[in-house]
Design an enzyme around this catalytic site. Structure first.
Site, PDB file in Angstrom:
ATOM      1  N   HIS A 155      38.364   6.052  -0.281  1.00  0.00           N
ATOM      2  CA  HIS A 155      37.004   6.607  -0.306  1.00  0.00           C
ATOM      3  C   HIS A 155      36.159   5.979   0.795  1.00  0.00           C
ATOM      4  O   HIS A 155      36.489   4.920   1.320  1.00  0.00           O
ATOM      5  CB  HIS A 155      36.348   6.332  -1.665  1.00  0.00           C
ATOM      6  CG  HIS A 155      36.906   7.164  -2.773  1.00  0.00           C
ATOM      7  ND1 HIS A 155      38.053   6.800  -3.466  1.00  0.00           N
ATOM      8  CD2 HIS A 155      36.499   8.355  -3.307  1.00  0.00           C
ATOM      9  CE1 HIS A 155      38.310   7.728  -4.386  1.00  0.00           C
ATOM     10  NE2 HIS A 155      37.391   8.681  -4.309  1.00  0.00           N
ATOM     11  N   LYS A 159      31.056   3.661  -1.592  1.00  0.00           N
ATOM     12  CA  LYS A 159      31.483   3.606  -2.995  1.00  0.00           C
ATOM     13  C   LYS A 159      31.552   2.148  -3.431  1.00  0.00           C
ATOM     14  O   LYS A 159      32.240   1.341  -2.819  1.00  0.00           O
ATOM     15  CB  LYS A 159      32.857   4.268  -3.149  1.00  0.00           C
ATOM     16  CG  LYS A 159      33.327   4.417  -4.594  1.00  0.00           C
ATOM     17  CD  LYS A 159      34.615   5.244  -4.663  1.00  0.00           C
ATOM     18  CE  LYS A 159      35.158   5.339  -6.070  1.00  0.00           C
ATOM     19  NZ  LYS A 159      34.305   6.113  -6.982  1.00  0.00           N
TER      20      LYS A 159
END
Lengths: 266, 266, 266, 266
Positions: A155, A159
């Site tokens: 990701h 995040k």
């Protein structure tokens, strides 16, 4: 027959994408918006105003139901609100379609009881991406034969949490069928702490965080002389829309609560 | 109970790997070798000689059956020999487990009839790699939802034929469930011939041939805002062994012919 | 010292992203916009109006230069306009930074002469993505040692042309150093036309088009027993911005025209 | 002119592959084997015996040098032996080509002094795979522009140590040019220990161990809106042979010690 949908959370990013998708879909229409404010106003695209022609906004589901008679309540709000909304919807004979991973086992059981008693459908899905759900389902199916498994989830670096909810959910689905055993070399040595990733249920999860990345997961299943890799790339919020539309269509034919999109895929 | 296996093709590369795997397996043993020569001699590893203690070699399946009473005939020879071997085995009450993609529809139907009449199991598998078979099976399952599909198959540059048999077989399995439609841009222009790959059943296959490569295939399934990729890497001939052992165990419980390893996977 | 930049094409998608990036950058500022209309108006974000405080719009580069005295003209318009703009800029002592792949060899040579005569820098780049340019550069460097090369380029299915410009440009860069030879099996057979991809300069290009995909390219270089893969994923238009800022900073130190971002990377 | 090579470690797996490669190469020949036993015998393929026609075996480099007059000593033995062998070779005017990662900085410096004094070439390479070395070199070159970096290294589950030597070496090469900074989200939370991998010099290494895998490494470099991935797959020991041949040819033209294959690649 056209399915009438009310949407909670319609002004959010996911909600406004959902409104757009439903407007473009055949045999489904958005008849009302459930919100915590703006009672009596209208939603036109992402704008709220007094002009007729948009979607009417209600702050009470009971009132909304009485006037607009929706078949389905699509709820894309946060975990705090969804339980009450779904409970109220079932009581009013409206089928809830809910996108959340935040409900407890107890909450789900209570909603399930309500649906069964009322002989009415409901769908709760932690993930509406069909591709992501297939990745998890196939990984669990393959784990029966290829039981040594490591997961890479990748990701963007905005995040905060690692590992991702999808990676943990994948491991939980695999655990049900995988024969438990210790992976890797029995005398494995980690010269740099963390190199071998997180051990979750005897499998390994590796979380990559880099600028540029969106949301990606790859499940690696190793066997004698071979590797099976199942990867999902989510490039855009639009990847959730086909699953939402499928859930709206499917919930009409159910008479019980279904948890997890994988259980409405064939 | 130990399953007694006779092997045809035991001196070949696949056959000798299979002998080794079966020797290491629990509850399965190699009792005889069927060959076109070396009658009365013994196979020790890859060597043929007169010393007792190896596996006895027969050139007649009838004689082999009379003396060694095998439960299963594992046939890893070429397409020319396998049909007769399988037919003879079924007639003798021996269950054939055959690795070949070379049998015609008619041949398979005839063997199927024999198995059903005799109430005896048989398994014919074009591919014994469990990972490869799962890749094909999952691709077909996913195609119902993600119907835009391109296949990359990658092999060493000593491979003459393109596309690979596995890629074509994958397309055939997907075709059964995929909703037919035209992929790509409707006005697509190929400025260099071949750039868009081979069109097979409306899907695309791209064949890569490079030194260094072994045998790899990746199936790409695109949807709105997402991509599902299912990849299989075959690094070594040993990847076929778990599937062969599984077939030997499973064929004992069947009373009909099964075509394709995917049909004995759950 | 702050570098003063004028932008042509500022109202386009790339242009407005560039304006935003430059506003956020240190030591660079946008002093004016060159447009074919809106003379005397101002650009505020993506809106054009009469309010002071935005960036002033000019329809004549000469007038723009006289009043705003920019150091650099960043040109993100189309191939038709860029040649004249760059020529005019060089004549006025303004350094052109141009993003286009549409200029002919002759056009580039003429601009190069002008820059050299004027002892002034200029940069023309078909691709401002640093990652993409590194992928091409490394592929060419590696091709000297690993000369068997196939390229996969993968784009969304709204792209009409195949193969992509980047894939063709990659092949051209590799050709300069790769020892020419025939790849693949000498007796290779294509049972389905197009399976082996497009042959470009003796290498192979495979173009994949699927919904969901963005812009991706992978260069596979095979050697004895090994494979080197260099892949670039472009997820977002923002990937061009660091290259644009680097070009603006670098052009100030040059006294000649540079073609290709790879020639200002170390 | 043919280059005469003596080999130490010729009976090992790497050594016997090297003998085969050199026998097939043009303008290079194996003239002798240096071993700790079998003085006076001959090496024929992998067998040692008394028959003439094989490669003569010596247990003393001095004797070997006096009789066979090799240009190069290719040393594929273990770290304990290589230093003395290389030192002796340089003293005898033989160019050492050594494959090891086990020498200390001091050892390398001493050999370097000897080579420079004697005006004679030498090459020490921790890794003879050209593909692997290019992967490391390109990663370091790219890190100047794309400084957020995570490394996946994937090996079979018979490997005890994590992370791999190549991954650590890659990080060391990148560190020289990468602008130091903290990667990932500043408030990153690891809910399962090890999920974010090993932190080495501010970069992340993730070690995957699965049956079936061979030796693979992928370096991921993230930038604004883009990702550059450089991957190397090592499928077979043969991948070291082109690098060994290149080193043997190159060492003839050098008059100093070179450490690392990357320094003889252009």
């Amino acid at each position: 027959m056209t399915i009438k949908v009310a949407i909670a959370g319609a002004r959010g990013r996911m909600g406004s994408a959902a409104v757009e998708s439903i407007l473009a879909a055949i045999n489904i229409e958005v008849v009302a918006v459930l919100d915590y404010k703006y009672e009596g106003k209208y939603l036109h695209g992402t704008e709220v105003n007094d002009k007729l022609g948009g979607v009417p906004i209600y702050t009470s589901l009971a009132n909304l139901a009485a006037v607009e008679k929706p078949d389905v309540l699509l709820d894309l709000t946060d975990p705090d609100a969804v339980f009450k909304n779904a409970q109220d919807a079932l009581a009013l004979g409206i089928r809830p379609v809910v996108g959340t991973s935040g409900l407890s086992k107890e909450d789900i059981d209570r909603l399930s009881d309500l649906a069964t008693k009322g002989q009415i459908g409901g769908i709760i899905a932690p993930n509406f991406s069909i591709g992501a759900v297939l990745m998890m389902k196939f990984s669990a199916m393959a784990a029966r034969y290829l039981g040594d498994i490591e997961i890479l989830e990748m990701h963007h670096d905005r995040k905060v949490d690692a590992p991702s909810g999808t990676a943990v959910k994948t491991v939980e689905m695999i655990r049900e069928v995988r024969k438990q055993h210790k992976q890797g070399h029995p005398e494995e040595k980690e010269h740099q702490q963390g190199a071998r990733g997180a051990d979750v249920e005897g499998m390994k999860i590796h979380s990559i965080r880099l600028p540029g990345l969106l949301a990606h997961q790859e499940v690696l299943l190793g066997g004698t002389g071979e590797l099976l890799s199942i990867r999902h790339d989510s490039f855009d919020r639009s990847c959730f829309m086909p699953g939402i539309l499928m859930a709206i269509r499917t919930v009409m034919e159910r008479k019980e609560l279904v948890y997890g999109l994988e259980n409405i895929l064939e």
